[in-house]
Design a protein around this motif. Structure first.
Motif: not given
Length: 87
Positions: A70-82
């Motif tokens: 959850l933490i790892g993919f959460g960071f990546m999803v925030v980057g993708l949303i940006m």
């Protein structure tokens, strides 16, 4: 057999006076925005790599268990949303 009647269609035209202009923010994104965006994606990737490779040696990471995903993919999803706001 009787021939069907052909209906006349009226042409659809857009009235140019009814459109309101939209102000578009011009210019590319700042380098800070791009670096933060890429940073989030890389931190997520590194988090998952460290979890897979060294979770046995890191007690606190091992205690998180599946929350590491959850933490790892959460960071990546925030980057993708940006990336949606990136120009």
């Amino acid at each position: 057999m009787p021939k069907s009647k052909v209906r006349k269609k009226s042409d659809y035209t857009i009235n140019p006076a009814s459109r309101t202009p939209v102000k578009v923010k011009a210019g590319p994104s700042s380098t800070l925005y791009v670096s933060v965006m890429l940073g989030f994606m890389l931190v997520g990737l590194v988090w998952l790599l460290v979890y897979y490779l060294a979770a046995d040696q890191l007690e606190w990471m091992n205690n998180l268990g599946a929350y590491n995903f959850l933490i790892g993919f959460g960071f990546m999803v925030v980057g993708l949303i940006m990336t949606m706001r990136w120009r």
